[in-house]
Scaffold this active site. Structure first.
Site, mmCIF file in Angstrom:
data_model
loop_
_atom_site.group_PDB
_atom_site.id
_atom_site.type_symbol
_atom_site.label_atom_id
_atom_site.label_comp_id
_atom_site.label_asym_id
_atom_site.label_seq_id
_atom_site.Cartn_x
_atom_site.Cartn_y
_atom_site.Cartn_z
ATOM 1 N N LYS A 146 0.989 -1.147 -0.222
ATOM 2 C CA LYS A 146 0.042 -0.008 0.010
ATOM 3 C C LYS A 146 0.835 1.227 -0.005
ATOM 4 O O LYS A 146 1.618 1.479 0.990
ATOM 5 C CB LYS A 146 -1.148 0.114 1.351
ATOM 6 C CG LYS A 146 -1.605 1.165 1.371
ATOM 7 C CD LYS A 146 -2.493 1.252 2.734
ATOM 8 C CE LYS A 146 -3.363 2.566 3.244
ATOM 9 N NZ LYS A 146 -4.221 2.617 4.145
ATOM 10 N N ASP A 178 -2.641 10.035 3.833
ATOM 11 C CA ASP A 178 -4.091 9.912 4.002
ATOM 12 C C ASP A 178 -4.620 10.843 5.029
ATOM 13 O O ASP A 178 -4.746 10.542 6.137
ATOM 14 C CB ASP A 178 -3.964 8.233 4.575
ATOM 15 C CG ASP A 178 -5.271 7.815 4.896
ATOM 16 O OD1 ASP A 178 -6.493 8.479 4.149
ATOM 17 O OD2 ASP A 178 -5.675 6.692 5.410
ATOM 18 N N LYS A 237 -10.358 12.719 8.415
ATOM 19 C CA LYS A 237 -9.567 12.371 9.822
ATOM 20 C C LYS A 237 -9.801 13.235 10.842
ATOM 21 O O LYS A 237 -9.674 14.605 10.224
ATOM 22 C CB LYS A 237 -8.283 11.624 9.554
ATOM 23 C CG LYS A 237 -8.207 10.583 8.951
ATOM 24 C CD LYS A 237 -6.655 9.869 8.896
ATOM 25 C CE LYS A 237 -6.660 8.586 8.127
ATOM 26 N NZ LYS A 237 -7.240 7.429 8.817
ATOM 27 N N ASP A 273 1.629 6.084 5.763
ATOM 28 C CA ASP A 273 0.613 5.267 5.143
ATOM 29 C C ASP A 273 0.991 4.524 4.014
ATOM 30 O O ASP A 273 0.308 3.907 2.970
ATOM 31 C CB ASP A 273 -0.725 6.178 4.759
ATOM 32 C CG ASP A 273 -1.974 5.109 4.896
ATOM 33 O OD1 ASP A 273 -1.959 3.881 5.483
ATOM 34 O OD2 ASP A 273 -3.136 5.559 4.380
ATOM 35 N N ASP A 327 -12.124 7.047 3.851
ATOM 36 C CA ASP A 327 -11.040 6.741 4.705
ATOM 37 C C ASP A 327 -10.661 5.377 4.415
ATOM 38 O O ASP A 327 -9.529 4.959 4.846
ATOM 39 C CB ASP A 327 -11.209 7.212 5.806
ATOM 40 C CG ASP A 327 -9.924 7.446 6.695
ATOM 41 O OD1 ASP A 327 -8.671 7.625 6.041
ATOM 42 O OD2 ASP A 327 -10.014 7.718 8.043
ATOM 43 N N GLU A 337 -9.485 3.787 1.993
ATOM 44 C CA GLU A 337 -8.970 3.795 0.885
ATOM 45 C C GLU A 337 -7.972 2.730 0.403
ATOM 46 O O GLU A 337 -7.697 2.408 -0.710
ATOM 47 C CB GLU A 337 -8.338 5.385 0.558
ATOM 48 C CG GLU A 337 -6.847 5.395 1.059
ATOM 49 C CD GLU A 337 -6.576 5.210 2.680
ATOM 50 O OE1 GLU A 337 -7.802 5.138 3.203
ATOM 51 O OE2 GLU A 337 -5.625 5.054 2.984
ATOM 52 N N ARG A 357 -7.532 -0.351 0.785
ATOM 53 C CA ARG A 357 -8.376 -1.764 0.302
ATOM 54 C C ARG A 357 -8.668 -1.304 -1.222
ATOM 55 O O ARG A 357 -8.754 -2.223 -2.055
ATOM 56 C CB ARG A 357 -9.383 -2.175 1.173
ATOM 57 C CG ARG A 357 -10.588 -1.116 1.217
ATOM 58 C CD ARG A 357 -11.608 -1.750 2.390
ATOM 59 N NE ARG A 357 -11.159 -1.051 3.725
ATOM 60 C CZ ARG A 357 -11.618 -1.300 4.979
ATOM 61 N NH1 ARG A 357 -12.853 -1.828 4.949
ATOM 62 N NH2 ARG A 357 -10.991 -0.604 5.847
HETATM 63 N N1 BES Z 1 -4.241 4.283 6.827
HETATM 64 C C1 BES Z 1 -5.608 4.028 7.556
HETATM 65 C C2 BES Z 1 -5.189 3.028 8.809
HETATM 66 C C3 BES Z 1 -4.458 3.393 10.018
HETATM 67 C C4 BES Z 1 -5.028 3.985 11.109
HETATM 68 C C5 BES Z 1 -3.172 3.155 9.930
HETATM 69 C C6 BES Z 1 -4.388 4.340 12.133
HETATM 70 C C7 BES Z 1 -2.265 3.741 11.107
HETATM 71 C C8 BES Z 1 -3.151 4.074 12.311
HETATM 72 C C9 BES Z 1 -6.665 3.627 6.757
HETATM 73 O O1 BES Z 1 -6.598 4.007 5.583
HETATM 74 C C10 BES Z 1 -7.735 3.990 7.284
HETATM 75 O O2 BES Z 1 -8.134 5.265 7.319
HETATM 76 N N2 BES Z 1 -8.577 2.982 7.893
HETATM 77 C C11 BES Z 1 -9.885 3.263 8.381
HETATM 78 C C12 BES Z 1 -10.780 2.327 8.157
HETATM 79 C C13 BES Z 1 -12.104 2.647 8.643
HETATM 80 C C14 BES Z 1 -12.749 3.958 8.054
HETATM 81 C C15 BES Z 1 -13.172 1.497 8.163
HETATM 82 C C16 BES Z 1 -9.663 3.098 9.966
HETATM 83 O O3 BES Z 1 -8.675 2.145 10.424
HETATM 84 O O4 BES Z 1 -10.179 3.857 10.593
HETATM 85 ZN ZN ZN Z 2 -4.881 4.723 4.933
HETATM 86 MN MN MN Z 3 -7.932 5.960 5.410
#
Ligand code: BES
Ligand code: ZN
Ligand code: MN
Length: 497
Positions: A268, A273, A280, A291, A350, A352, A354
């Site tokens: 990834k 992000d 966020k 990220d 968010d 993104e 996947r």
């Molecule tokens: N890059 C984030 C995941 C992440 C969160 C990595 C905290 C490191 C620390 C990912 O893109 C994301 O935002 N995931 C969301 C998914 C949710 C919207 C279903 C998450 O984990 O909150």
């Molecule tokens: Zn992310």
């Molecule tokens: Mn995200």
């Protein structure tokens, strides 16, 4: 980092520094005892006086001891004698190398007791030693304006000689460790850069630069037009809100002696992000520059693979872009068509990672891979589940998951298998598209993996969620280089099969 051996008495070692171990009960490891005898008990007296407590990883530098050839003797605490094993050995060795790295010594002899062979065989001992040295000497490629500190002088590690067969294994492991450490440095250097420097094009350039260094490695970089031609609708949906052009990197390492079906590594590469329209919260948002740690891990892996010229065919796939809010950004509820033809309702912009990964995983099919492994800072939920100690492993093939977990144990870069049963996939139901990109908070790391699973049917696939392990926040903020050691072990074992 150079490798050398010492034999005979510890007092006769000529390296610039000799590292010896002392236990918490005040007793000395054998080589420490020999040095203590030569200098008339100075070390035991120092400990008795209470000036060195021998707690695990405490260090104390002595200089010009009588009867000792090396000008420096570094004491390192080994903790309680009864607990000594691989973990304390790692901590003590790491602390010692960190201390020596800050001196002017160019060579260091490690005269510490070794953990039992069943805990750390000769090859792993050699490899871990080199990996620990690489980590101890790592300096962040910082952008501070002050004069850069001089690079460390240390360039040679000297370990106790062994009989020929064992020594061969130690040396072999050491070379693997040097390559593994170089991979970790490449990963950390890339991941530590800020999002305004480390853009998708910058990442692509790093792969092209790596390919120039190795005959075995070639790269192909797809730009926006080519990504459109591949019909990567999910990847395109994420990048459309950003002014920074996306890249899709295809990197290949080929070896004439390798069997044809490649191992495919997918990373990834979200260079920042923001969450997009599902923006966020501000606290620690800067950490979303990490990220792209999965992409950095692929760069690290190819650095290691190239250096060792492993007899394997390996393909790396790196979808890389920013996730930004803008007038052109995707909105919650938008429906897009992935490269696989399956449609996705984007309920949360968010989620993104996947979306860019699913198109990359589909792209992997054309290589008819033996296995596909993706690495991604995919979910905050994995951090809730496993903290920062274990990488989360998900797979549609238990043997592959076990193999990754096993490598994590061997490399002390731990991973834990998470469940990935049908029920989780069912949670992604959408009234409008084939499925949604999110399924609520519960089991968030698993539903994310289940989403990817919809694109990997028929391939042996594993997903590593490295959100908790690949970087640290707070005072220690920075890339950790994980899971490079795990990957090195996994690839080295594959190459040996
Ligand atoms: N890059 C984030 C995941 C992440 C969160 C990595 C905290 C490191 C620390 C990912 O893109 C994301 O935002 N995931 C969301 C998914 C949710 C919207 C279903 C998450 O984990 O909150
Ligand atoms: Zn992310
Ligand atoms: Mn995200």
């Amino acid at each position: 980092m150079q490798f050398d051996t010492w034999k005979g008495k510890a007092t006769d070692i000529t390296a610039d520094c000799v590292v010896i171990g002392t236990f918490e009960d005040g007793t000395l490891a054998p080589d420490a005892a020999a040095i203590d005898r030569a200098c008339d008990g100075r070390i035991t007296r120092l400990i008795k006086r209470g000036d060195f407590n021998c707690k695990l990883a405490m260090t104390f530098m002595l200089s010009e001891l009588d009867g000792v050839k090396s000008p420096r003797v570094l004491l390192v605490g080994l903790g309680p004698r009864a607990d000594f094993g691989r973990k304390p050995w790692r901590k003590a060795t790491a602390a010692a190398l960190l201390h020596v790295g800050r001196t002017q010594a160019r060579s260091v002899a490690l005269a510490l007791p070794r953990p039992a062979a069943r805990d750390l065989d000769d090859q792993l001992f050699g490899r871990a030693t080199a990996e620990l040295a690489g980590a101890a000497l790592y300096k962040i490629n910082d952008l501070k304006s002050a004069k850069k500190p001089k690079p460390p002088m240390l360039d040679t590690i000297v370990v106790a000689a062994a009989q020929a067969a064992a020594l061969k294994k130690i040396k072999e492991g050491f070379a693997q460790g040097v390559a593994s450490a170089a991979g970790a440095v490449a990963m950390r250097n890339l991941a530590n850069l800020p999002g305004n420097v480390c853009t998708p094009s910058y990442i692509a350039k790093q792969f092209e630069a790596l390919a120039k260094q190795h005959k075995s490695i070639t790269t192909k970089v797809l730009g926006l037009e080519e990504i459109k031609r591949e019909k990567m609708g999910c990847f395109l949906a994420v990048t459309q809100g950003s002014d920074e052009p996306p890249r899709f990197v295809v990197v290949e390492h080929k070896h004439p002696r390798a069997k044809k079906a490649p191992t495919v590594l997918v990373g990834k590469g979200i260079t920042f992000d923001t969450g997009g329209i599902s923006l966020k919260d501000p606290p620690a948002m800067d950490e979303m520059k990490f990220d792209m740690s999965g992409a950095a891990a692929v760069l690290g892996a190819f650095t290691t693979i190239g250096a060792l010229n492993l007899p394997l065919n390996v393909v790396g796939l790196v979808p890389t872009c920013e996730n930004m809010p803008s007038g052109r950004a995707i909105k919650p509820g938008d429906i897009v068509t992935s490269a696989s033809g399956q449609t996705v309702e984007i309920l949360n912009t968010d989620a993104e990672g996947r979306l860019i990964l699913c198109d990359a995983l589909h792209y992997a099919r054309r290589f008819d891979p033996e296995v596909v492994i993706d690495m991604a800072t995919l979910t905050g939920a994995i951090v809730i589940a496993l903290g920062s100690h274990h990488t989360g492993v998900f797979a549609n093939d238990d043997a592959l998951a076990h193999d990754l977990v096993k490598s994590g144990v061997r490399a002390d870069d731990r991973a834990w298998q998470m469940p990935l049963t049908e029920e989780y996939g069912e949670q992604l139901k959408s009234n409008f598209a084939d499925f949604a990109n999110v399924a609520g908070r519960d089991g968030g790391s698993i539903t994310a993996a289940a989403f990817l699973g919809k694109f990997t049917k028929g391939m042996k696939w594993a997903h590593m969620d490295i959100a908790g392990t690949s970087y640290a926040g707070g005072k220690e903020k920075g890339s950790t280089g994980r899971p490079m050691a795990l990957l090195t072990d996994f690839l080295v074992r594959r190459a040996a099969r």
